[in-house]
Write an enzyme that holds these catalytic residues in place. Structure first.
Site, PDB file in Angstrom:
ATOM      1  N   ASP A 164      67.985   8.474  46.121  1.00  0.00           N
ATOM      2  CA  ASP A 164      67.309   7.179  46.032  1.00  0.00           C
ATOM      3  C   ASP A 164      66.795   6.805  47.411  1.00  0.00           C
ATOM      4  O   ASP A 164      67.124   7.459  48.410  1.00  0.00           O
ATOM      5  CB  ASP A 164      68.267   6.110  45.497  1.00  0.00           C
ATOM      6  CG  ASP A 164      67.559   5.057  44.659  1.00  0.00           C
ATOM      7  OD1 ASP A 164      66.470   4.612  45.067  1.00  0.00           O
ATOM      8  OD2 ASP A 164      68.085   4.681  43.592  1.00  0.00           O
TER       9      ASP A 164
ATOM     10  N   ASP B 151      56.924  11.400  48.001  1.00  0.00           N
ATOM     11  CA  ASP B 151      56.683  12.123  49.249  1.00  0.00           C
ATOM     12  C   ASP B 151      57.062  13.596  49.103  1.00  0.00           C
ATOM     13  O   ASP B 151      58.196  13.923  48.727  1.00  0.00           O
ATOM     14  CB  ASP B 151      57.489  11.486  50.382  1.00  0.00           C
ATOM     15  CG  ASP B 151      57.278  12.194  51.705  1.00  0.00           C
ATOM     16  OD1 ASP B 151      56.236  11.958  52.343  1.00  0.00           O
ATOM     17  OD2 ASP B 151      58.152  13.005  52.091  1.00  0.00           O
TER      18      ASP B 151
ATOM     19  N   TYR C  65      51.660   0.646  34.254  1.00  0.00           N
ATOM     20  CA  TYR C  65      52.985   1.180  33.933  1.00  0.00           C
ATOM     21  C   TYR C  65      52.939   1.994  32.640  1.00  0.00           C
ATOM     22  O   TYR C  65      53.481   3.100  32.565  1.00  0.00           O
ATOM     23  CB  TYR C  65      53.972   0.021  33.814  1.00  0.00           C
ATOM     24  CG  TYR C  65      55.419   0.417  33.678  1.00  0.00           C
ATOM     25  CD1 TYR C  65      56.104   0.979  34.740  1.00  0.00           C
ATOM     26  CD2 TYR C  65      56.112   0.201  32.482  1.00  0.00           C
ATOM     27  CE1 TYR C  65      57.444   1.333  34.632  1.00  0.00           C
ATOM     28  CE2 TYR C  65      57.450   0.550  32.364  1.00  0.00           C
ATOM     29  CZ  TYR C  65      58.112   1.118  33.440  1.00  0.00           C
ATOM     30  OH  TYR C  65      59.435   1.462  33.318  1.00  0.00           O
TER      31      TYR C  65
END
Length: 251
Positions: free
Chosen positions: A36, A62, A149
């Site tokens: 996380d 990333d 979303y």
């Protein structure tokens, strides 16, 4: 660091649902990698999991961060289970939808999980086994005011079905869960009227709990003849009128 048991990577593992999943994975005999963004929450969750656990900082959007978390799993003996739970929800109606926010939702909720699955599948394919569970959402069916979303979660459902066809011959199952309303920090800020109407539309008469989702994850990771499926975990709301009052039994 190598472990003899199966290794499960849970992204978003320090959140409400992710933490419940990590705990159930550990209770089911897996070594858990809790990944996380929040370093303090990662450490606290890893320490609280009832079994072997390792905390890793992960930004699922990333590339370097994704490679690092897979390297950690490889050091432990290789990833057997990937639970793509990390997600973000910031949305708006079409007229107010910011392009940068739209891209961020796709990066975190769709593109990041797919890239992580690609990395995890390398080792799973080599070992001839593995399970991927993607946390979609009931929103993939469409939710008012949540175009970005719903787009990401709908894309994740489509990818789940296609990946099941591609990875199945290598002994890897790929499934998705579509939770409905679950009591977490993400839903705590809902206006009282929206919350009341939402709960009134759930046939079982209550909000979901993170443990409800975790139980479904454990089922899917052990069901080796189930793949390419989308399992709603919504208390029946996906088959109900979204704003209908729940019928009361007659006395």
């Amino acid at each position: 660091m190598t472990t003899d048991g199966p290794v499960a990577l849970v992204t978003g593992g320090a959140g409400g649902i992710g933490r419940a999943i990590a705990s159930r994975m550990a209770a089911d005999g897996r070594t858990v990698v809790v990944a996380d963004l929040d370093a303090d929450a990662v450490r606290e969750t890893a320490a609280a999991v009832p079994g072997p656990a390792h905390g890793v900082i992960l930004d699922v959007a990333d590339a370097d961060s994704r490679r690092a978390v897979i390297a950690t799993c490889d050091d432990l003996g290789g990833i057997d289970t990937l639970v793509n739970c990390a997600g973000v929800l910031r949305d708006a109606r079409l007229a107010k939808l910011d392009p940068a926010a739209f891209r961020r939702l796709q990066d975190v909720n769709l593109l990041g999980p797919l890239a992580l699955t690609r990395l995890a599948a390398v080792g799973m394919t080599r070992r001839g086994r593995g399970a991927v569970v993607n946390l979609a959402s009931r929103a993939w069916l469409g939710t008012f005011g949540s175009t970005a979303y719903s787009t990401a979660k709908g894309g994740l459902v489509g990818a789940t079905r296609s990946l099941a066809l591609e990875l199945g011959p290598h002994g890897i199952t790929v499934n998705a869960l579509a939770p409905g309303f679950v009591d977490t920090a993400m839903t705590d800020g809902l206006p009282p009227e929206i919350r009341r109407r939402t709960l009134g539309a759930i046939p079982v008469g209550r909000a979901g709990r993170p443990e409800d989702v975790a139980d479904a994850v454990v089922f899917l990771t052990g069901a080796t003849y189930v793949t390419g499926q989308v399992l709603p975990v919504c208390g029946g709301r996906s088959v109900a009128d979204p704003y209908a009052a729940r019928p009361r039994p007659r006395s």
